[in-house]
Structure formats: structure tokens, C-alpha cells
Motif scaffolding. Structure first.
Motif, PDB file in Angstrom:
ATOM      1  N   ASP A 272     -20.143  -8.311  40.736  1.00 34.44           N
ATOM      2  CA  ASP A 272     -20.297  -8.718  39.339  1.00 34.44           C
ATOM      3  C   ASP A 272     -21.439  -7.986  38.638  1.00 34.44           C
ATOM      4  O   ASP A 272     -21.337  -7.661  37.458  1.00 34.44           O
TER       5      ASP A 272
ATOM      6  N   GLU B 207     -12.626  -5.816  45.493  1.00 30.15           N
ATOM      7  CA  GLU B 207     -13.062  -6.306  44.181  1.00 30.15           C
ATOM      8  C   GLU B 207     -13.599  -5.174  43.298  1.00 30.15           C
ATOM      9  O   GLU B 207     -13.370  -5.160  42.092  1.00 30.15           O
ATOM     10  N   LYS B 208     -14.314  -4.219  43.905  1.00 28.53           N
ATOM     11  CA  LYS B 208     -14.803  -3.084  43.123  1.00 28.53           C
ATOM     12  C   LYS B 208     -13.639  -2.215  42.653  1.00 28.53           C
ATOM     13  O   LYS B 208     -13.647  -1.717  41.518  1.00 28.53           O
TER      14      LYS B 208
ATOM     15  N   ARG C  15     -10.649  -3.264  41.971  1.00 31.84           N
ATOM     16  CA  ARG C  15     -10.050  -4.013  40.864  1.00 31.84           C
ATOM     17  C   ARG C  15     -10.864  -3.804  39.586  1.00 31.84           C
ATOM     18  O   ARG C  15     -10.320  -3.564  38.508  1.00 31.84           O
ATOM     19  N   LYS C  16     -12.187  -3.841  39.718  1.00 33.78           N
ATOM     20  CA  LYS C  16     -13.064  -3.689  38.554  1.00 33.78           C
ATOM     21  C   LYS C  16     -12.950  -2.284  37.950  1.00 33.78           C
ATOM     22  O   LYS C  16     -12.891  -2.136  36.733  1.00 33.78           O
TER      23      LYS C  16
ATOM     24  N   GLU D  48     -21.485  -1.978  37.901  1.00 35.73           N
ATOM     25  CA  GLU D  48     -20.579  -1.396  36.914  1.00 35.73           C
ATOM     26  C   GLU D  48     -20.131  -0.020  37.410  1.00 35.73           C
ATOM     27  O   GLU D  48     -20.959   0.771  37.874  1.00 35.73           O
TER      28      GLU D  48
ATOM     29  N   LYS E 152     -11.267  -0.913  34.033  1.00 36.37           N
ATOM     30  CA  LYS E 152     -11.850   0.097  33.132  1.00 36.37           C
ATOM     31  C   LYS E 152     -10.932   1.304  32.969  1.00 36.37           C
ATOM     32  O   LYS E 152     -10.927   1.953  31.929  1.00 36.37           O
TER      33      LYS E 152
END
Length: 108
Positions: free
Chosen positions: A22, A82-83, A85-86, A25, A90
């Protein structure tokens, strides 16, 4: 007892996710790399992250689905998922990771 263990594990995962995902970035190079990687994979093809034992399958032009997790380090695998997915958010790439725990195979 079982509910307490599940709640404890969920709480721990939320803390780990907050710290390592979380607050992180993706860089522009992360985004560009994923766009290029996904573009180079044919639909039905697979992308493997060998360091953490995660495999995604390309199921659409800009869509990946988690296919398997074969690991002895589930925390690192889940962080990588999870990274990914993040970065996908973007990059405009849908990364399906629902029910990730259903795909885990632990190495002995």
C-alpha cells in the motif's frame, strides 16, 4: 480457536500489505515493463515470476489471471501478486487475483 487463527493471520497480512504494497508506488519503468511484457505474451500464454513461484495466464488482450503459486515463501509471493495488481491498475491491465489462496502449493 480456528476463527482466532484466521483473524490473527488476516490481521498480520493486512499489516504486511500496508507496509510493503500500500505504501509502495510503481515507477514509470515498472508500468512500461508490465505493458511490454503483457503485449509480448500471446493469449493463453503464461508469465512466470520464478523468484516467488507465481504464474499468471494471459486471458485477454490486457488481462492476466493468477494461475498458480508454488512456493515456500507465501508472504513474498503474495507481496509480488499484490504489487503486480497495483502496477496493472496504473498500466490499464486487469490482473485477476481473486481467491489467491486457492492457488497455493507449498514446497516441502
Amino acid at each position: 480457536m480456528k476463527d482466532e487463527t484466521i483473524n490473527s493471520a488476516e490481521k498480520l497480512w493486512k499489516e504486511i500489505k500496508r507496509k510493503y504494497v500500500d505504501r509502495w508506488e510503481p515507477s514509470e519503468s515498472d508500468i512500461e515493463w508490465l505493458i511490454k511484457t503483457v503485449a509480448d505474451i500471446k493469449i493463453g500464454g503464461r508469465w512466470i515470476i520464478p523468484d516467488v513461484g507465481v504464474t499468471f495466464k494471459k486471458i485477454g488482450e490486457n488481462r492476466l489471471k493468477l494461475e498458480s503459486i508454488v512456493t515456500d515463501d507465501i508472504v513474498s509471493a503474495m507481496i509480488a501478486i499484490e504489487k503486480t495488481r497495483k502496477v496493472g491498475i496504473k498500466a490499464g491491465i486487469k490482473v485477476d487475483i481473486e481467491k489467491a489462496a486457492d492457488y497455493i502449493i507449498f514446497h516441502p
